[in-house]
Write an enzyme that holds these catalytic residues in place. Sequence first.
Site, mmCIF file in Angstrom:
data_model
loop_
_atom_site.group_PDB
_atom_site.id
_atom_site.type_symbol
_atom_site.label_atom_id
_atom_site.label_comp_id
_atom_site.label_asym_id
_atom_site.label_seq_id
_atom_site.Cartn_x
_atom_site.Cartn_y
_atom_site.Cartn_z
ATOM 1 C CE1 TYR A 129 -5.610 -24.091 -15.217
ATOM 2 C CE2 TYR A 129 -3.249 -23.764 -15.053
ATOM 3 C CZ TYR A 129 -4.339 -24.277 -15.718
ATOM 4 O OH TYR A 129 -4.167 -24.974 -16.872
ATOM 5 N N GLY A 135 3.447 -29.991 -15.371
ATOM 6 C CA GLY A 135 4.276 -29.896 -16.568
ATOM 7 C C GLY A 135 4.115 -31.134 -17.412
ATOM 8 C CB CYS A 194 8.689 -27.405 -13.194
ATOM 9 S SG CYS A 194 9.256 -26.793 -14.787
ATOM 10 C CG ASN A 218 8.347 -25.409 -9.592
ATOM 11 O OD1 ASN A 218 8.096 -24.847 -10.651
ATOM 12 N ND2 ASN A 218 7.506 -25.410 -8.587
ATOM 13 N N GLY A 219 10.701 -23.161 -10.848
ATOM 14 C CA GLY A 219 10.738 -21.724 -10.614
ATOM 15 C C GLY A 219 11.408 -21.010 -11.754
#
Length: 469
Positions: A245, A28, A2, A102-103
């Site tokens: 990544y 995302g 995200c 985000n998480g």
Amino acid sequence: MCGIAGIVANFEISGSLYWALHALQHRGQESGGISTYDNEIVHKYKGFGLVSEIFASGILQNLSGKTGLGHVRYPTTGGSKPENIQPFNFLFRNHSLSIVHNGNLINTNELRHEYEGRGHIFSTTSDTEVIAAILANEIIHGHTIDEAISFCMRNIRGSYAVIFMLDGVLYAFRDPLGIKPLCFGEFENGGHIVASESVALDAVGAKLLRDVVPGESICLKAGNVSPHRIMTVKSPAHCVFEYIYFARADSVIDGISVYDVRQKTGVLLAGESPAKADIVSPVPDSGTAAATGYASTSGIPFREALIKNRYIGRTFIMSTQTKREMAVRMKLNPVRGHITGKSVVLVDDSIVRGTTSRHIIALVREFGANEVHLRVASPPIIAPCYLGTDFPTREELISNRKSVVEVRKAIEATSLGHISLEGLIKAIGVPYSHLCTGCLTGKYPLAIDGEEEDFHGIEMIDPYKSSGL
Ligand code: SF4
């Protein structure tokens, strides 16, 4: 995954938010949205698809205001449902609250249960709504916003970078282990932006000031950034996969260039796992920087064996295996002249299930390669992630079930080599104790049921002490 961004400025910000989210699209691709505040009401728009698809012509003009936030979603907690698309927007007791996250929280169920017991009704299955419920509940009960954030951070557990807008004022906070990235910067002509990665700042012409410190909250208001250190830890636990990544190679996360880390992994990999070959080629794009490092150290010429169709999304974040396999074929096309009759070193960022690697190797062989040596810029992934990455179960992770030799056979590579954990940590350039390596070691930086904990010791400090910029 995200991506999140928030902007407060002295100009209309919907266009800048759009470009910030566009720069974070790699984090995302399922859905996204923007909420803005024009001193009277919150304007909002969200939907499924890429940022460029959601905000078709005319929509941004309706999102007026000089403060706002946005989100691009990669579904983890809550699944892929329209009601889970962020930002979430709430009205309560004359307050307006918009929030993005985000998480992944690991105590969502307990907190939901607790707040449902107090009469709170949840309209989504997302952990982000739990964060919103805690903040709103504290504010309703007369606490200041700093007290509400502090209470929230003391009660939620997991990984979180959060931005929220309360009555037109922007706040952000980051978990005490700093698992997910969050940074902020300023516009030359006034105003600030906070976002998951520095590339979002670059995209809108803002200057990076610094990362939000793990355990810190910031308030962005009318040209000022007010930081508060809420919690502290012995050492942070930054997600190593941001460097391997997730993040864009041109981002700088916690003061470290992602590109440089990836290139160094290639340099070290060439020493740890040499190969005799005619060319070194990346699996584009996240293997590119590591492949340049491998080529320069090994002396084997760098030549691209695979060309990426840029209009196909990242295969790892596609929802089914069939879609991922089709996407590999659509996404990567070999350069026949570079590989026919050649021995090829392919450099990739990671192996998850092994199916994508097997397809890529088969594709390169089909176009005439004699040998395909796969070199991987991460150690084997042996355990799941509970902190925001949708890795599959232990059983589906090929390196959990098989040795490196067995994986090589399964993916039909001529040879297979991973960078060592020590090599990866050396490439990142911070101590092992400052990183989360849960999916690589099976040891996590906080207590998770049934898993081994690598203790990081989270502590509260004076919640309202300004840390100073
Ligand atoms: S378990 Fe792996 S992917 Fe998850 S936060 Fe830790 S390092 Fe990142």
